[in-house]
Write an enzyme that holds these catalytic residues in place. Structure first.
Site, PDB file in Angstrom:
ATOM      1  N   ASP A  46       0.843  -1.195   0.000  1.00 41.68           N
ATOM      2  CA  ASP A  46       0.000   0.000   0.000  1.00 41.68           C
ATOM      3  C   ASP A  46       0.880   1.248   0.000  1.00 41.68           C
ATOM      4  O   ASP A  46       1.697   1.437   0.907  1.00 41.68           O
ATOM      5  CB  ASP A  46      -0.905  -0.003   1.232  1.00 41.68           C
ATOM      6  N   TYR A  51       2.675   9.949  -0.221  1.00 34.77           N
ATOM      7  CA  TYR A  51       3.803   9.405   0.542  1.00 34.77           C
ATOM      8  C   TYR A  51       5.149   9.711  -0.098  1.00 34.77           C
ATOM      9  O   TYR A  51       6.182   9.609   0.564  1.00 34.77           O
ATOM     10  CB  TYR A  51       3.670   7.888   0.706  1.00 34.77           C
ATOM     11  N   LYS A  76      -2.953   5.963  -4.091  1.00 33.98           N
ATOM     12  CA  LYS A  76      -4.066   6.867  -3.785  1.00 33.98           C
ATOM     13  C   LYS A  76      -3.823   8.230  -4.412  1.00 33.98           C
ATOM     14  O   LYS A  76      -2.684   8.701  -4.489  1.00 33.98           O
ATOM     15  CB  LYS A  76      -4.223   7.031  -2.260  1.00 33.98           C
ATOM     16  N   HIS A 109      -7.941   9.652  -1.881  1.00 32.91           N
ATOM     17  CA  HIS A 109      -7.314   9.583  -0.557  1.00 32.91           C
ATOM     18  C   HIS A 109      -8.169  10.218   0.544  1.00 32.91           C
ATOM     19  O   HIS A 109      -8.253   9.689   1.652  1.00 32.91           O
ATOM     20  CB  HIS A 109      -5.937  10.251  -0.609  1.00 32.91           C
ATOM     21  N   SER A 232       6.386  -1.130   9.031  1.00 34.21           N
ATOM     22  CA  SER A 232       7.576  -1.125   9.871  1.00 34.21           C
ATOM     23  C   SER A 232       8.788  -1.004   8.967  1.00 34.21           C
ATOM     24  O   SER A 232       8.728  -1.332   7.781  1.00 34.21           O
ATOM     25  CB  SER A 232       7.673  -2.407  10.709  1.00 34.21           C
ATOM     26  N   VAL A 233       9.893  -0.535   9.536  1.00 32.13           N
ATOM     27  CA  VAL A 233      11.139  -0.474   8.765  1.00 32.13           C
ATOM     28  C   VAL A 233      12.175  -1.441   9.338  1.00 32.13           C
ATOM     29  O   VAL A 233      13.318  -1.453   8.885  1.00 32.13           O
ATOM     30  CB  VAL A 233      11.713   0.960   8.724  1.00 32.13           C
TER      31      VAL A 233
END
Length: 275
Positions: A46, A51, A76, A109, A232-233
């Site tokens: 996603d 972003y 989006k 969005h 998460s990274v």
């Protein structure tokens, strides 16, 4: 490899119920992080124009060695592109940035109540859908009254509505409206930006089932039927968030977690947010 359950959308397109979110992942980290998610077993990614990391998401998809048909990719529409022609141009930019031959899901969005008519924006998405360049279209952050207006003024029923959902904001009315009209619910901020992880109820259940509070919360989403895509990274957390299919919560657990609702948002209120 764990098989993730799929939700069948209202146009028969199948979407993996568990995905990987890329919100607030810096562009320079996105390719490697998305590749790590794909290696861990995620097949649903996603992203969004807002972003700023669509190029890197597309690069990861292409570099993964996986068949494109096996990866579900969502993006989006940015808030500054709600005019019909602007929306079409913005979609073209998304496809150029992703470097993919099609998108699986494209969303409006935000409804932007003070910024024009989202029904006209939706007509642009309908054109994109009919062209086959996106296999499904939907909306994000729409409330029931926004959806009613959209349904009255358009031909294509949104496949999904992506909204903030977590144990402190269960959104039962929006989810019920979606279910009534065959609009799947996607949950963003599924652990309330970490706020629910210290909750005593969730921690008690987590101790009993031998899982982390995050895993219990994500499992609650899955068993309620939400589509969820934690972000998460870190490799460990990416893998932990995928490890949700070897346990189940009881109906009592689901009820206790749902009862934590206090209508508390971590993000903007769609009734007032205008981008």
């Amino acid at each position: 490899m764990t098989a993730v359950p799929a939700i069948t959308l209202n146009n028969a397109v199948q979407i993996p119920q568990l995905g990987f979110g890329t919100y607030q992942i810096e562009p320079e980290e996105t390719r490697e992080t998305t590749l790590a998610a794909l290696e861990a077993g995620y097949r649903h990614i996603d992203t969004a124009q807002m972003y700023g990391n669509e190029k890197e998401v597309g690069q990861a998809v292409r570099d993964s060695g996986l068949d494109r048909a096996d990866i579900f990719v969502t993006s989006k529409l940015n808030n500054g592109a709600h005019e019909h022609d602007d929306a079409l141009k913005a979609f073209d930019r998304t496809m150029d940035d992703l470097g993919l031959d099609h998108l699986d899901l494209f969303l409006i969005h935000w409804p932007l109540p003070g910024e024009g008519d989202f029904v006209e924006t939706w007509k642009a998405l309908e054109e994109i859908y009919r062209s086959g360049r996106s296999k499904a279209i939907g909306v994000s952050n729409f409330q029931p009254h926004h959806l009613r207006r959209l349904l009255q003024g358009s031909d294509v029923v949104p496949a999904v509505n992506q909204i903030e959902v977590h144990p402190y904001l269960t959104q039962d009315d929006v989810r019920a409206f979606g279910a009534e009209h065959d609009i799947a619910t996607e949950a963003w901020s599924p652990i309330a930006q970490g706020k629910v992880l210290d909750d005593p109820t969730i921690n008690r259940i987590a101790q009993r089932v031998g899982k982390s509070p995050a895993q219990v919360t994500l499992r609650w989403h899955l068993q309620r039927g939400d589509i969820v895509f934690p972000k998460s990274v870190t490799q460990k957390r990416i893998e932990e968030n995928f490890d949700l299919f070897d346990f189940e919560l009881s109906e009592g657990d689901i009820g206790e977690i749902s009862a934590l609702n206090r209508d508390e948002r971590t993000g903007p209120d769609p009734e007032r947010f205008n981008g």
